[in-house]
Design an enzyme around this catalytic site. Structure first.
Site, mmCIF file in Angstrom:
data_model
loop_
_atom_site.group_PDB
_atom_site.id
_atom_site.type_symbol
_atom_site.label_atom_id
_atom_site.label_comp_id
_atom_site.label_asym_id
_atom_site.label_seq_id
_atom_site.Cartn_x
_atom_site.Cartn_y
_atom_site.Cartn_z
ATOM 1 N N GLY A 12 0.849 -1.202 0.000
ATOM 2 C CA GLY A 12 0.000 0.000 0.000
ATOM 3 C C GLY A 12 0.878 1.243 0.000
ATOM 4 N N VAL A 24 16.981 8.213 -1.062
ATOM 5 C CA VAL A 24 17.821 7.053 -1.420
ATOM 6 C C VAL A 24 18.594 7.369 -2.709
ATOM 7 C CG1 VAL A 24 17.801 4.632 -2.171
ATOM 8 C CG2 VAL A 24 16.288 5.357 -0.317
ATOM 9 N N ARG A 73 0.730 -5.085 -5.043
ATOM 10 C CA ARG A 73 0.788 -6.264 -4.171
ATOM 11 C C ARG A 73 0.980 -7.429 -5.131
ATOM 12 N NH1 ARG A 73 -0.772 -4.158 0.784
ATOM 13 N NH2 ARG A 73 -2.430 -2.608 0.748
ATOM 14 N N ASP A 104 4.638 -4.262 6.262
ATOM 15 C CA ASP A 104 4.907 -5.584 6.797
ATOM 16 C C ASP A 104 5.099 -6.680 5.734
ATOM 17 O OD1 ASP A 104 5.138 -6.801 9.244
ATOM 18 O OD2 ASP A 104 3.187 -7.789 8.994
ATOM 19 N N GLY A 105 4.146 -6.789 4.823
ATOM 20 C CA GLY A 105 4.178 -7.839 3.793
ATOM 21 C C GLY A 105 5.355 -7.646 2.853
ATOM 22 N N THR A 127 4.330 2.610 5.388
ATOM 23 C CA THR A 127 2.929 2.196 5.556
ATOM 24 C C THR A 127 2.238 3.166 6.498
ATOM 25 O OG1 THR A 127 1.457 0.549 6.557
ATOM 26 C CG2 THR A 127 3.725 0.499 7.299
ATOM 27 N N ASP A 129 -0.036 2.320 8.404
ATOM 28 C CA ASP A 129 -0.568 1.550 9.537
ATOM 29 C C ASP A 129 0.263 1.649 10.818
ATOM 30 O OD1 ASP A 129 -2.524 0.739 7.837
ATOM 31 O OD2 ASP A 129 -1.736 -1.261 7.507
ATOM 32 N N ASP A 131 2.654 -0.335 11.816
ATOM 33 C CA ASP A 131 2.552 -1.670 12.426
ATOM 34 C C ASP A 131 3.835 -2.488 12.287
ATOM 35 O OD1 ASP A 131 2.451 -2.023 9.716
ATOM 36 O OD2 ASP A 131 0.765 -3.397 9.714
ATOM 37 N N ARG A 164 -26.360 13.422 16.655
ATOM 38 C CA ARG A 164 -26.213 12.062 16.134
ATOM 39 C C ARG A 164 -25.033 11.311 16.750
ATOM 40 N NH1 ARG A 164 -27.530 13.505 9.871
ATOM 41 N NH2 ARG A 164 -29.705 12.861 9.983
ATOM 42 N N GLY A 172 -6.625 -0.134 9.072
ATOM 43 C CA GLY A 172 -5.911 -0.829 10.148
ATOM 44 C C GLY A 172 -6.497 -2.216 10.336
ATOM 45 N N ARG A 173 -6.026 -3.156 9.493
ATOM 46 C CA ARG A 173 -6.584 -4.514 9.558
ATOM 47 C C ARG A 173 -6.085 -5.256 10.786
ATOM 48 N NH1 ARG A 173 -6.975 -5.578 3.363
ATOM 49 N NH2 ARG A 173 -4.739 -5.384 3.383
ATOM 50 N N ALA A 188 -12.558 11.500 20.281
ATOM 51 C CA ALA A 188 -13.652 10.527 20.094
ATOM 52 C C ALA A 188 -14.050 9.902 21.432
ATOM 53 C CB ALA A 188 -13.198 9.431 19.131
ATOM 54 N N LYS A 215 -25.997 14.488 26.789
ATOM 55 C CA LYS A 215 -24.930 14.493 25.773
ATOM 56 C C LYS A 215 -25.535 14.781 24.404
ATOM 57 C CE LYS A 215 -20.607 12.270 24.798
ATOM 58 N NZ LYS A 215 -19.875 13.517 25.007
ATOM 59 N N HIS A 251 -9.771 5.081 1.125
ATOM 60 C CA HIS A 251 -8.431 5.403 0.608
ATOM 61 C C HIS A 251 -8.083 6.878 0.674
ATOM 62 C CE1 HIS A 251 -8.824 1.268 -0.590
ATOM 63 N NE2 HIS A 251 -7.504 1.255 -0.744
ATOM 64 N N GLN A 253 -7.632 8.396 3.272
ATOM 65 C CA GLN A 253 -6.628 8.513 4.343
ATOM 66 C C GLN A 253 -5.236 8.054 3.903
ATOM 67 O OE1 GLN A 253 -7.804 5.510 7.601
ATOM 68 N NE2 GLN A 253 -9.199 5.132 5.890
#
Ligand code: F6P
Length: 320
Positions: A12, A24, A73, A104-105, A127, A129, A131, A164, A172-173, A188, A215, A251, A253
């Site tokens: 990604g 680089v 990928r 990661d992958g 990434t 993520d 992660d 609402r 974030g899987r 939040a 609230k 996407h 984000q």
């Protein structure tokens, strides 16, 4: 000293990948080393889609999101035959080392290539993520978190106008970092992440009581790996009878001009990676931890699972 290296972006895309690849390339050229750009990640390596780069090839990209090299990928890379072909495609051009910018992958693919062929590899964590094990920053996570906070701010306006509940699903899987930091920064009320169990019935009870006490609105940020925002929103609406809406940020984000933090850090990491691979180092990933550059063993980075920072978890509970 290596005389010829290559760089690719994989998996990604993330904002700051361009700044990183640029660093680089320019570092290698500054050191008098040839540098190849591989288009579309491992897929491009298998298709021999690569070119020798010059300074001007990385002009006018530091401010852009996405990746000018393209990314993909690649299923074929998961096979030993695919990786062997990739190695041969590098070798026949005299390329002696590879810098892989990806999540990661992609780093896992790099780790296998190095193990199976001995090709020198330096990884860089690209990434949104955040992660990758052994570090607390990956290229693009800052821009993505800021994009999410911007969305939260906007959702807050309309949520408060209509009294609402708004459920916002973010990426974030496997890792809830994006949801957690953007949820904390956006104020939040609820943050659901894959690393932490939650009781939706309890949350619904809480919400209904909060509304009874006056609230005006509630914001919930859900990492995709913690459940579908749409399903959770439906459940909340049924259980609480509160007017509920769902936004799936998707996407959006992942794109956008990189933040200053992402540009500077990506540039620093790119320089480090180029210098390391040129000097003959291999099997490492550079990242940031506690504000400093760290070098992590590539195989450790891909064989360990990053844990969510308990301080953030605690803070989210305290500030709720
Ligand atoms: O790995 C980065 C990431 O943005 C994840 O957060 C998300 O689950 C995934 O990519 C989406 O992948 P794709 O763009 O292939 O749908």
């Amino acid at each position: 000293m290596l005389k010829s290296i290559a760089v690719m972006t994989s998996g990604g895309d993330s904002p700051g990948m361009n700044a990183c690849a640029r660093a680089v390339v320019r570092t290698a050229l500054y050191e008098g080393v040839d540098v190849w750009g591989i288009r579309s990640g491992y897929h491009g390596l298998l298709e021999e889609d690569m070119f020798k780069m010059e300074r001007k090839d990385v002009s006018d990209i530091i401010q852009r999101g996405g990746t000018f090299l393209g990314t993909a990928r690649c299923k074929r890379w998961k096979t030993p035959e695919g990786r062997r072909l990739g190695y041969e495609n590098l070798k026949k051009r005299g390329i002696e080392g590879l810098v892989v910018i990806g999540g990661d992958g992609s780093l896992r693919g790099a780790s296998l290539l190095s193990k199976e062929t001995g090709m020198p590899i330096v990884g860089l964590p690209g990434t949104i993520d955040n992660d990758v094990w052994g570090m607390d920053y990956t290229i693009g996570c800052d821009t993505a978190a800021n994009t999410i906070v911007d969305a939260i701010n906007k959702l807050r306006d309309t949520a408060s106008a209509h009294r609402r509940v708004i459920v916002l699903e973010v990426m974030g899987r496997q890792c809830g970092w994006l949801a957690l930091v953007s949820g904390i920064s956006g104020g939040a009320e609820y943050i659901l992440i894959p690393e932490e169990e939650y009781d939706l019935d309890e949350i619904c009870k809480d919400m209904a009581e909060a509304y009874k006490k006056g609230k005006r609105y509630i914001l919930m940020v859900v990492a995709e790996g913690a459940g579908s925002g749409t399903e959770i929103g439906k459940y909340v609406a049924e259980k609480t009878k509160l007017d509920t809406r769902v936004s799936v940020l998707g996407h959006i984000q992942r794109g956008g001009s990189p933040s200053v933090i992402d540009r500077v850090r990506a540039s620093q990491l790119g320089e480090k990676a180029a210098l390391a691979i040129i000097s003959g180092m291999s099997d490492i990933v550079f990242g940031f931890a506690k504000g400093h550059v760290v070098a992590i063993d590539l195989h450790d980075a891909v064989n360990n699972k990053k844990k969510i920072d308990p301080d953030y978890m605690h803070l989210a509970k305290v500030l709720f």
